[in-house]
Write a protein that holds these residues in place. Sequence first.
Motif, PDB file in Angstrom:
ATOM      1  N   PRO A 109      45.958  49.938  35.449  1.00  0.00           N
ATOM      2  CA  PRO A 109      45.800  49.330  34.339  1.00  0.00           C
ATOM      3  C   PRO A 109      44.590  47.978  33.625  1.00  0.00           C
ATOM      4  N   SER A 110      44.794  47.284  35.230  1.00  0.00           N
ATOM      5  CA  SER A 110      44.538  45.856  35.387  1.00  0.00           C
ATOM      6  C   SER A 110      42.277  45.744  35.919  1.00  0.00           C
ATOM      7  N   ILE A 111      41.891  46.708  36.085  1.00  0.00           N
ATOM      8  CA  ILE A 111      40.808  46.389  36.582  1.00  0.00           C
ATOM      9  C   ILE A 111      39.502  46.234  35.902  1.00  0.00           C
ATOM     10  N   ASP A 112      39.922  46.089  34.327  1.00  0.00           N
ATOM     11  CA  ASP A 112      39.590  45.587  33.119  1.00  0.00           C
ATOM     12  C   ASP A 112      39.579  43.858  33.449  1.00  0.00           C
ATOM     13  N   SER A 113      40.726  43.423  33.616  1.00  0.00           N
ATOM     14  CA  SER A 113      40.694  42.296  33.416  1.00  0.00           C
ATOM     15  C   SER A 113      39.497  40.869  34.452  1.00  0.00           C
ATOM     16  N   SER A 114      39.410  39.656  34.444  1.00  0.00           N
ATOM     17  CA  SER A 114      38.780  39.147  35.107  1.00  0.00           C
ATOM     18  C   SER A 114      39.610  38.570  36.332  1.00  0.00           C
ATOM     19  N   ASN A 115      40.700  39.043  37.016  1.00  0.00           N
ATOM     20  CA  ASN A 115      41.148  39.018  38.969  1.00  0.00           C
ATOM     21  C   ASN A 115      41.782  40.192  38.008  1.00  0.00           C
ATOM     22  N   TYR A 116      42.317  40.547  39.691  1.00  0.00           N
ATOM     23  CA  TYR A 116      43.438  42.219  39.746  1.00  0.00           C
ATOM     24  C   TYR A 116      43.151  41.853  41.217  1.00  0.00           C
ATOM     25  N   GLU A 117      44.431  42.339  41.586  1.00  0.00           N
ATOM     26  CA  GLU A 117      44.955  43.046  42.896  1.00  0.00           C
ATOM     27  C   GLU A 117      43.467  43.869  43.770  1.00  0.00           C
ATOM     28  N   ALA A 118      42.952  43.652  44.311  1.00  0.00           N
ATOM     29  CA  ALA A 118      41.957  44.652  45.308  1.00  0.00           C
ATOM     30  C   ALA A 118      40.692  44.479  44.649  1.00  0.00           C
ATOM     31  N   LYS A 119      40.411  42.854  43.986  1.00  0.00           N
ATOM     32  CA  LYS A 119      39.178  42.787  42.857  1.00  0.00           C
ATOM     33  C   LYS A 119      37.922  42.655  44.071  1.00  0.00           C
TER      34      LYS A 119
END
Length: 331
Positions: A109-119
């Motif tokens: 759910p967070s992969i469209d954010s500027s900074n996410y886990e695993a980026k």
Amino acid sequence: MKNFISFILLVAVSIPLIVCQPREKQETKKIRVIFDTDTNNELDDQHALAYLLFNQSSFNIEGITINTTSSGGGIDLQYAEAKRVLQLCDADTFPVLKGADRSFQEILPSIDSSNYEAKEAVDLIIKMAHQPATDKLVVLAVGKLSNVALAVAKDPSLADLIRLVWLGSNYPEPGEHNQDNDTLAMNYLLNSAIDFEMVTVRYGKPSGTDAVQITKEEVNTVMPGLGPHIKNPVTGRHGGEFYCFGDYSVSLFEHIDYHGDPPARALFDMAAVAIVKNPSWAHVREHPAPLFTQGAWIERPANTHKIKIWENFDKEKIIQDFLNSFPNKEE
């Protein structure tokens, strides 16, 4: 007659001289690879990474991406172990990037954010997959598939750009570490169009990588002193100071259980590297991509998405090549 001879000589000198040049020796094309690993899980990841590093004549290593499974601690410990291996192999120049600590479903759910886990890991996979090349980027995954699934979710075009070679599953039976640590990530990729190759584990079976074992006698006889010797020692995960990977290997085996008679331990992940280097060291077959749900594999014979299943590994050739890959022992 004199005029005729003069004409022939004139024609001869006007024809360009054709000189046979020796053929240039063709260089073997290197395989572009990202190694995706839970390095601190047990000890096969470390040996697979060392094997990869000592085979740079066959592989162009684009980077190492890290994930966490249920053994070996969190992402920082997994990362630290990868860095140890690179230092001990005198190859601490490749990028090592942290990836998924949690599962695909938790991070998605967070992969469209500027900074996410695993980026960091996801960005590297995407970047390298899009590099101009005649062959697909090989993502050689020897842990859970969270990083790869997140990369494909972030950039669906990767399904056409990546050759995924995954060490995992007891297919057609259930219950394998890498699979069970993120089944949803595996199913997501099986449902995509990605070039998916499953390097089977099959605990206790002769047809899986569980059969690619090194004996306790081989470890204690052959491994000491193997590999380049570095100037500054590396502290091992179980303590002690080490100047080469061979000595560290002995320490890793001292802290793990052997099985069978003679006592031996499987090097699952190392076999996955081996069959990418030389596909003749195992059998491969195509199969309609199945899914794993409710603790069992579900076959989908009408599925047009075919995966490759690797089995029946040539243990002797793989282990021998692993040992032969180390640089000469330094006295």
